[in-house]
Design a protein around this motif. Structure first.
Motif, PDB file in Angstrom:
ATOM      1  N   UNK A  26       0.836  -1.195   0.000  1.00  0.00           N
ATOM      2  CA  UNK A  26       0.000   0.000   0.000  1.00  0.00           C
ATOM      3  C   UNK A  26       0.875   1.251   0.000  1.00  0.00           C
ATOM      4  N   UNK A  27       1.918   1.230   0.803  1.00  0.00           N
ATOM      5  CA  UNK A  27       2.824   2.377   0.887  1.00  0.00           C
ATOM      6  C   UNK A  27       3.459   2.681  -0.471  1.00  0.00           C
ATOM      7  N   UNK A  28       3.871   1.641  -1.204  1.00  0.00           N
ATOM      8  CA  UNK A  28       4.447   1.847  -2.530  1.00  0.00           C
ATOM      9  C   UNK A  28       3.420   2.432  -3.498  1.00  0.00           C
ATOM     10  N   UNK A  29       2.189   1.944  -3.449  1.00  0.00           N
ATOM     11  CA  UNK A  29       1.138   2.460  -4.319  1.00  0.00           C
ATOM     12  C   UNK A  29       0.867   3.931  -4.008  1.00  0.00           C
ATOM     13  N   UNK A  30       0.790   4.262  -2.740  1.00  0.00           N
ATOM     14  CA  UNK A  30       0.551   5.656  -2.351  1.00  0.00           C
ATOM     15  C   UNK A  30       1.705   6.550  -2.817  1.00  0.00           C
ATOM     16  N   UNK A  31       2.937   6.066  -2.691  1.00  0.00           N
ATOM     17  CA  UNK A  31       4.110   6.848  -3.079  1.00  0.00           C
ATOM     18  C   UNK A  31       4.154   7.066  -4.593  1.00  0.00           C
ATOM     19  N   UNK A  32       3.878   6.024  -5.354  1.00  0.00           N
ATOM     20  CA  UNK A  32       3.937   6.090  -6.815  1.00  0.00           C
ATOM     21  C   UNK A  32       2.756   6.879  -7.369  1.00  0.00           C
ATOM     22  N   UNK A  33       1.591   6.691  -6.778  1.00  0.00           N
ATOM     23  CA  UNK A  33       0.380   7.362  -7.235  1.00  0.00           C
ATOM     24  C   UNK A  33      -0.333   6.567  -8.317  1.00  0.00           C
ATOM     25  N   UNK A  34      -1.588   6.895  -8.500  1.00  0.00           N
ATOM     26  CA  UNK A  34      -2.420   6.134  -9.432  1.00  0.00           C
ATOM     27  C   UNK A  34      -1.963   6.278 -10.875  1.00  0.00           C
ATOM     28  N   UNK A  35      -1.558   7.468 -11.257  1.00  0.00           N
ATOM     29  CA  UNK A  35      -1.187   7.702 -12.651  1.00  0.00           C
ATOM     30  C   UNK A  35       0.059   6.933 -13.045  1.00  0.00           C
ATOM     31  N   UNK A  36       1.090   7.025 -12.229  1.00  0.00           N
ATOM     32  CA  UNK A  36       2.327   6.291 -12.527  1.00  0.00           C
ATOM     33  C   UNK A  36       2.090   4.782 -12.465  1.00  0.00           C
ATOM     34  N   UNK A  39       0.394   3.834 -15.669  1.00  0.00           N
ATOM     35  CA  UNK A  39       1.328   3.853 -16.795  1.00  0.00           C
ATOM     36  C   UNK A  39       2.209   2.605 -16.804  1.00  0.00           C
ATOM     37  N   UNK A  40       2.629   2.177 -15.634  1.00  0.00           N
ATOM     38  CA  UNK A  40       3.436   0.947 -15.551  1.00  0.00           C
ATOM     39  C   UNK A  40       2.626  -0.261 -15.996  1.00  0.00           C
ATOM     40  N   UNK A  41       1.373  -0.304 -15.612  1.00  0.00           N
ATOM     41  CA  UNK A  41       0.495  -1.401 -16.050  1.00  0.00           C
ATOM     42  C   UNK A  41       0.277  -1.308 -17.557  1.00  0.00           C
ATOM     43  N   UNK A  42       0.032  -0.106 -18.060  1.00  0.00           N
ATOM     44  CA  UNK A  42      -0.195   0.097 -19.489  1.00  0.00           C
ATOM     45  C   UNK A  42       0.992  -0.383 -20.324  1.00  0.00           C
ATOM     46  N   UNK A  43       2.196  -0.197 -19.821  1.00  0.00           N
ATOM     47  CA  UNK A  43       3.393  -0.682 -20.524  1.00  0.00           C
ATOM     48  C   UNK A  43       3.345  -2.190 -20.746  1.00  0.00           C
ATOM     49  N   UNK A  44       2.700  -2.906 -19.838  1.00  0.00           N
ATOM     50  CA  UNK A  44       2.634  -4.363 -19.905  1.00  0.00           C
ATOM     51  C   UNK A  44       1.315  -4.870 -20.485  1.00  0.00           C
ATOM     52  N   UNK A  53      -7.544   2.888 -14.118  1.00  0.00           N
ATOM     53  CA  UNK A  53      -6.951   4.106 -13.563  1.00  0.00           C
ATOM     54  C   UNK A  53      -7.802   4.646 -12.416  1.00  0.00           C
ATOM     55  N   UNK A  54      -9.101   4.687 -12.614  1.00  0.00           N
ATOM     56  CA  UNK A  54     -10.017   5.159 -11.569  1.00  0.00           C
ATOM     57  C   UNK A  54      -9.987   4.243 -10.351  1.00  0.00           C
ATOM     58  N   UNK A  55      -9.887   2.967 -10.592  1.00  0.00           N
ATOM     59  CA  UNK A  55      -9.815   2.000  -9.486  1.00  0.00           C
ATOM     60  C   UNK A  55      -8.573   2.234  -8.637  1.00  0.00           C
ATOM     61  N   UNK A  56      -7.459   2.515  -9.298  1.00  0.00           N
ATOM     62  CA  UNK A  56      -6.220   2.776  -8.561  1.00  0.00           C
ATOM     63  C   UNK A  56      -6.337   4.040  -7.715  1.00  0.00           C
ATOM     64  N   UNK A  57      -6.901   5.086  -8.292  1.00  0.00           N
ATOM     65  CA  UNK A  57      -7.069   6.329  -7.538  1.00  0.00           C
ATOM     66  C   UNK A  57      -8.023   6.122  -6.361  1.00  0.00           C
TER      67      UNK A  57
END
Length: 85
Positions: A26-36, A39-44, A53-57
């Motif tokens: 959770x801490x890593x997700x909060x630090x990276x943020x939903x957009x980043x 984008x990492x998921x989109x690359x894959x 994207x909305x789910x992540x936010x």
């Protein structure tokens, strides 16, 4: 299932995509943020959509994505359009 599935909107599939993108807590997700994170998921996974994207936010804010405020939804939509066209 790991720690991320304790957040709203995060099921096993999205948790795996996050892990594949190097985000496992959770801490890593909060630090990276939903957009980043998206984008990492989109690359894959080119099928990454606005709902993901909305789910992540929503997960970061601690709410179901349906309950994001209108300003946040508009900002996410603009970001999505810029990166997905």
């Amino acid at each position: 299932m790991g720690e991320l599935t304790t957040l709203p909107n995060i099921a096993a599939k999205l948790e795996k995509q996050l892990a594949d993108a190097g985000i496992t807590t959770i801490k890593e997700l909060e630090k990276v943020g939903s957009r980043e994170a998206w984008l990492r998921i989109l690359d894959r996974d080119p099928s990454a959509c606005i709902m993901r994207l909305s789910s992540l936010e929503g997960a970061i804010q601690g709410v179901r994505w349906h309950y994001l405020d209108d300003e946040t939804k508009a900002s996410l939509k603009q970001f999505y359009k810029e990166h997905k066209g």
